[in-house]
Write an enzyme that holds these catalytic residues in place. Structure first.
Site, short mmCIF file in Angstrom:
data_model
loop_
_atom_site.label_atom_id
_atom_site.label_comp_id
_atom_site.label_asym_id
_atom_site.label_seq_id
_atom_site.Cartn_x
_atom_site.Cartn_y
_atom_site.Cartn_z
N LEU A 117 -71.75 -45.22 18.31
CA LEU A 117 -70.85 -44.20 17.80
C LEU A 117 -71.31 -43.60 16.48
CD1 LEU A 117 -67.37 -45.80 18.55
CD2 LEU A 117 -68.76 -44.37 20.01
N GLY A 118 -72.08 -44.38 15.73
CA GLY A 118 -72.47 -43.86 14.43
C GLY A 118 -73.71 -44.53 13.90
N GLN A 119 -74.11 -44.14 12.68
CA GLN A 119 -75.22 -44.86 12.06
C GLN A 119 -74.85 -45.26 10.65
OE1 GLN A 119 -78.19 -42.05 13.07
NE2 GLN A 119 -78.17 -41.01 11.08
N VAL A 120 -75.53 -46.31 10.15
CA VAL A 120 -75.10 -46.93 8.91
C VAL A 120 -76.19 -46.80 7.84
CG1 VAL A 120 -74.41 -49.12 7.85
CG2 VAL A 120 -73.62 -48.54 10.15
N ASP A 150 -64.92 -57.39 20.07
CA ASP A 150 -66.35 -57.17 20.26
C ASP A 150 -67.17 -58.10 19.35
OD1 ASP A 150 -68.55 -55.95 21.33
OD2 ASP A 150 -68.48 -54.19 20.04
N1 LIG Z 1 -70.52 -53.89 5.83
C1 LIG Z 1 -71.77 -53.98 6.29
N2 LIG Z 1 -72.71 -54.65 5.59
C2 LIG Z 1 -73.97 -54.75 6.02
N3 LIG Z 1 -74.42 -54.21 7.17
C3 LIG Z 1 -73.55 -53.53 7.92
C4 LIG Z 1 -72.19 -53.37 7.52
N4 LIG Z 1 -71.55 -52.66 8.47
C5 LIG Z 1 -72.46 -52.38 9.41
N5 LIG Z 1 -73.67 -52.88 9.10
C6 LIG Z 1 -74.90 -52.78 9.90
O1 LIG Z 1 -74.82 -51.67 10.76
C7 LIG Z 1 -74.83 -52.07 12.14
C8 LIG Z 1 -73.92 -51.19 12.98
O2 LIG Z 1 -72.61 -51.28 12.49
P1 LIG Z 1 -71.35 -51.31 13.47
O3 LIG Z 1 -71.53 -52.39 14.47
O4 LIG Z 1 -70.13 -51.33 12.63
O5 LIG Z 1 -71.53 -49.88 14.14
P2 LIG Z 1 -70.92 -49.35 15.49
O6 LIG Z 1 -71.32 -47.92 15.63
O7 LIG Z 1 -69.46 -49.64 15.50
O8 LIG Z 1 -71.67 -50.26 16.54
P3 LIG Z 1 -71.28 -50.67 18.03
O9 LIG Z 1 -72.28 -50.00 18.88
O10 LIG Z 1 -71.40 -52.19 18.01
O11 LIG Z 1 -69.88 -50.19 18.28
C9 LIG Z 1 -74.44 -53.53 12.09
O12 LIG Z 1 -74.95 -54.23 13.18
C10 LIG Z 1 -75.05 -54.01 10.78
O13 LIG Z 1 -76.43 -54.24 10.93
#
Ligand SMILES: Nc1ncnc2c1ncn2[C@@H]1O[C@H](COP(=O)(O)OP(=O)(O)OP(=O)(O)O)[C@@H](O)[C@H]1O
Length: 458
Positions: free
Chosen positions: A151-154, A302
């Protein structure tokens, strides 16, 4: 200019993002060209899958080989079709009432293998969502994302006040693309239900539930609220940690939270190398899961090992609160009772539990189900609790539920997914780790001390 932790001009949207099939239909009914283009992209893999199925029938391929190949194809097609289909596949992977085990196993492998989108667009989103350019909000922000998910990138960043943060930015046009896919899937499911009256499961309801969930996941304000609720209920458990949300810098498509320095539970050897006791982390995770499922009912749906981090101070941090679920008290009690009935081998009572939980209709033909349950659990329970392997029982139970047309409510499917994920982590750390043994004292204590009348009988 010094920016303190003060709200900058953000327009927190008043209404939470909600899935509304009628509004979506209204939108796309008047945009036929887009709909037709997407239909074609979807029809191609459907036709290819059907052709393969038909071919395997013609050449009389052995059923188990046939389904194994078809399951792999299904996974590949769903991956190619993008986020909504990946999520549909992941949801299906938890539904033993809808698909045979070989498909469930293959679909659990569905990964979000999506490329990152340009940082320029992420910066634009930050500006749009938070009302200020990234450099006005963050003292530092990585040039490239450190993780790209479905859904997004971090990004990793630092606030002007010095706190290290994780900044999650949503994929462009995500809501619109997912809405279009859900619209088409709904047309398809309505047609399937009309065309094949033998289908007993309410597919449209399942799709709507998934749509509601996906829309919730796309709303990072909701995710921030979930994180805070989770923290308020469970961060008092020893060694559980939940990142703090920075609301000043959060909106629907941008989420700023505390950066967690840690190692994912996917990297057990790294954790051990740091001198952290991975076993302890699993014990902590089990205690937290039990409290989620049996005490408060609000649970992380999840908890795969990529969403759990081992911190240097030996705490276990939870990430990603996009997908949460809730179990009503009566469902929690019925689950505990079901557990007791399994241990006591009272299968007539167990069937009544399944009826109470709406897994089976009240007029179900009890005898064949009781026979199947008796065989399954008598086999499983001849081993003592220490030998019980959750995954094996679930797999057998899934087969039984498929054969006997159980209806599995979404929350139950998510519980199973959470438990199997946890057991998977535990067994990677120690192949002999018994989650049930670790969980048993808590369940026993609940049974002995909980004053709820629903449990007193048990
Ligand atoms: N608070 C945080 N501190 C450090 N790393 C983080 C943090 N939040 C997210 N990340 C990094 O970013 C990645 C992706 O975050 P997250 O799982 O929240 O995204 P998503 O888009 O919801 O993923 P998914 O495909 O699992 O739904 C995590 O696996 C982790 O490596």
């Amino acid at each position: 200019m010094e920016v303190k932790n003060q709200p900058i001009a953000i327009q927190i949207s008043e209404q939470p993002l909600r899935y509304n099939p009628e509004a979506i239909a209204h939108k796309f009914d008047s945009n036929k060209i887009r709909v037709i283009k997407r239909w074609l992209e979807i029809l191609l893999p459907i036709i290819s899958f059907a052709a393969q199925w038909w071919w395997y029938r013609i050449i009389r391929l052995k059923p188990h080989i046939k389904h194994h190949h078809l399951a792999i194809k299904l996974r590949q097609h769903l991956t190619n079709l993008g986020t909504a289909y990946i999520k549909v596949g992941q949801a299906l992977s938890t539904r033993p009432d809808l698909l045979p085990t070989v498909y469930l196993d293959e679909l659990t492998k569905l990964q979000d293998e999506l490329p990152a989108f340009p940082t320029k667009i992420a910066h634009q989103f930050i500006l749009e969502e938070l009302g200020a350019a990234p450099q006005e909000i963050y003292a530092e922000l990585t040039e490239l994302p450190i993780a790209a998910a479905s859904l997004g990138q971090v990004y990793k960043g630092k606030l002007k006040t010095g706190e290290i943060v994780a900044v999650k930015v949503q994929r462009p046009d995500l809501a619109d693309k997912i809405a279009l896919d859900l619209y088409i899937l709904r047309v398809l499911t309505v047609w399937l239900e009309k065309r094949f009256s033998k289908i007993r499961t309410n597919l449209v309801a399942i799709l709507d539930e998934l749509g509601a969930r996906l829309f919730e996941e796309m709303d990072y304000i909701q995710e921030g609220n979930n994180a805070e609720k989770f923290a308020s209920l469970y961060s008092n458990i020893t060694d559980i940690y939940v990142p703090k949300i920075y609301w000043q810098y959060t909106n629907r498509r941008v989420l700023t939270m505390e950066w967690i320095q840690g190692t994912k539970l996917t990297h057990i050897s790294e954790i051990n190398a740091q001198g952290i006791n991975a076993r302890h982390l699993v014990e902590v995770g089990i205690q937290c899961t039990l409290r989620q499922l049996l005490e408060h009912g609000f649970f992380h749906a999840d908890p795969h090992p990529g969403n759990l981090l081992a911190m240097e101070n030996s705490k276990l941090a939870y990430l990603d609160f996009g997908m949460m679920s809730y179990i009503e008290p009566y469902q929690r009690y019925a689950l505990i009772n079901a557990l007791v009935h399994i241990v006591n081998r009272d299968f007539t009572a167990l069937i009544q539990d399944y009826i109470d939980l709406d897994f089976l209709p009240p007029d179900v033909d009890v005898a064949p189900v009781r026979g199947a349950l008796t065989t399954l659990f008598n086999d499983a329970l001849t081993s003592n609790v220490a030998e019980l392997n959750f995954q094996v029982i679930i797999q057998k139970l899934s087969e039984l539920m498929y054969e006997h047309s159980f209806q599995v409510p979404a929350y139950y499917a998510l519980i199973i997914r959470a438990l199997v994920a946890l057991e998977g982590i535990a067994m990677k750390i120690d192949p002999d780790f018994k989650v049930l043994v670790s969980a048993y004292p808590y369940v026993a204590k609940r049974l002995l001390t909980d004053p709820a009348p629903e449990l007193r009988k048990s």
